[in-house]
Design an enzyme around this catalytic site. Structure first.
Site, PDB file in Angstrom:
ATOM      1  N   ASN A 118      -2.212  -1.798   4.928  1.00  0.00           N
ATOM      2  CA  ASN A 118      -3.619  -1.707   5.310  1.00  0.00           C
ATOM      3  C   ASN A 118      -4.502  -2.633   4.482  1.00  0.00           C
ATOM      4  OD1 ASN A 118      -2.674   0.565   3.504  1.00  0.00           O
ATOM      5  ND2 ASN A 118      -4.869   0.737   3.142  1.00  0.00           N
ATOM      6  N   HIS A 221      -1.871  10.014   0.015  1.00  0.00           N
ATOM      7  CA  HIS A 221      -2.155   9.830   1.428  1.00  0.00           C
ATOM      8  C   HIS A 221      -1.507  10.884   2.309  1.00  0.00           C
ATOM      9  CE1 HIS A 221      -2.812   5.622  -0.122  1.00  0.00           C
ATOM     10  NE2 HIS A 221      -3.913   5.822   0.566  1.00  0.00           N
ATOM     11  N   HIS A 247       2.756   2.599   0.676  1.00  0.00           N
ATOM     12  CA  HIS A 247       1.444   3.229   0.893  1.00  0.00           C
ATOM     13  C   HIS A 247       1.085   4.209  -0.211  1.00  0.00           C
ATOM     14  CE1 HIS A 247      -2.174   3.764   3.079  1.00  0.00           C
ATOM     15  NE2 HIS A 247      -1.911   4.988   3.517  1.00  0.00           N
TER      16      HIS A 247
END
Length: 330
Positions: A118, A221, A247
């Site tokens: 991202n 997350h 992530h």
């Protein structure tokens, strides 16, 4: 990436031991030969690109040591390759300062297969995908979604960022580069269809899917709802062995009560969090390390061995599967 594919065209290019094959399939396919004895070994690191800060250099040092010991065939990057906002262009000095200058060990001068995270989407995505970077450093390869076939194992690299709704609905002060994926609904539909077909057509002993975002995680997350709804059923239906991601800035191993699928997080390439762990079913949570490090994987026809290492190169967790029988160690 679809623009790279020409119907009925087969084109092969040899780079650092792998061959790129362009065919009518949507995913670009790379053939990467295993060792002479048929075995395969590689390292996995994610969430790393910080110009050496937050122990990125120290993790790279230990990767080099372990890469030589295991005689690795390649390296996998699980995304968020350049913080905080990807690359600004192909001439962005961050490419050299966070990649070429950091991963200098001889054992790491193998092919790197990378997906986008991202943070990478907050910069110039096409820059990371550009062949110009491969001319600057031949070990670099990053595409949105692609396949690496080693015969013994087949790797399916998936672009997971476009699945996540909040990047579109609640971007806050971030600007994302969505060029190349709009209209989003069609992009995701085609990606899932092509992945499902590629998995069904695979004859590899081991099937491994790589993406940036978590499917299951006890980290900051947590679970990625969109991937649980859209991607996970395809992995389970096609008997995928491992889902590897980044992530969450940690090292983590979660098993599945629904299938033999294992969820492996290697997102400790640089900055990591402390004490940010959610409760998880102890029957599924095999390992969680809230710190920097990386992962190694060794594969033969009958066995997969996974090892997690911390920033000092110390083994934190081992797991192996032999003839579909799994066991956890440490």
């Amino acid at each position: 990436m679809a623009g790279l594919m020409l119907p009925s065209l087969i084109l092969s290019t040899v780079l650092l031991g792998f061959t790129a094959v362009l065919s009518a399939a949507e995913f670009q396919r790379f053939e990467h030969a295993a060792k002479a004895d048929g075995s395969l070994s590689f390292l996995v690191v994610g969430d790393w690109g910080r110009r050496g800060a937050y122990n990125q250099t120290e993790v790279a040092l230990q990767m080099g040591i372990m890469g030589e010991k295991l005689d690795i065939d390649f390296v996998i990057s699980t995304g968020d390759n350049f913080y905080e906002g990807g690359l600004k262009g192909v001439d962005d000095p961050a490419f050299y300062e966070s990649f070429t200058r950091i991963y200098t060990a001889p054992s790491l001068q193998k092919q790197w297969y990378s997906v986008l995270g991202n943070h990478d989407y907050r910069g110039d995505v096409e820059a990371q995908l550009s062949p110009v970077l491969r001319e600057m450093d031949s070990k670099w390869l990053c595409l949105r979604s692609f396949i690496v076939n080693t015969e013994i194992a087949e790797f399916f690299f998936i672009d997971t960022t476009p699945f996540v709704n909040k990047y579109f609905l609640e971007p806050k002060d971030h600007v994302y580069d969505w060029s190349g994926i709009l209209p989003r609904k069609s992009y995701l539909s085609n990606l899932l269809k092509d992945l499902d077909l590629a998995l069904k057509e695979s004859f590899a002993k081991w099937k491994i899917v790589v993406g940036h975002h978590t499917i299951k995680s006890a980290g900051q997350h947590g679970n990625t709802v969109e991937l649980n709804l859209q991607l996970l059923p395809i992995l389970q239906a096609n008997n995928v062995d491992l889902y590897i991601n980044g992530h969450d800035h940690c090292l983590e191993h979660i098993s599945s009560s629904e299938s033999p699928l294992q969820f492996l997080t290697s997102g400790g390439g640089s900055k990591a969090w402390r004490g940010d762990v959610s409760w998880w079913d102890s029957k599924e949570m095999k390992f969680y390390y809230d710190g920097q490090g990386f992962m190694s994987v060794q594969i033969t026809q009958t066995e997969v061995d996974v090892v997690f290492y911390d920033v000092s190169g110390e083994v934190q967790h081992k797991w192996s599967r032999t003839e579909q029988i799994s066991s956890a160690v440490l």
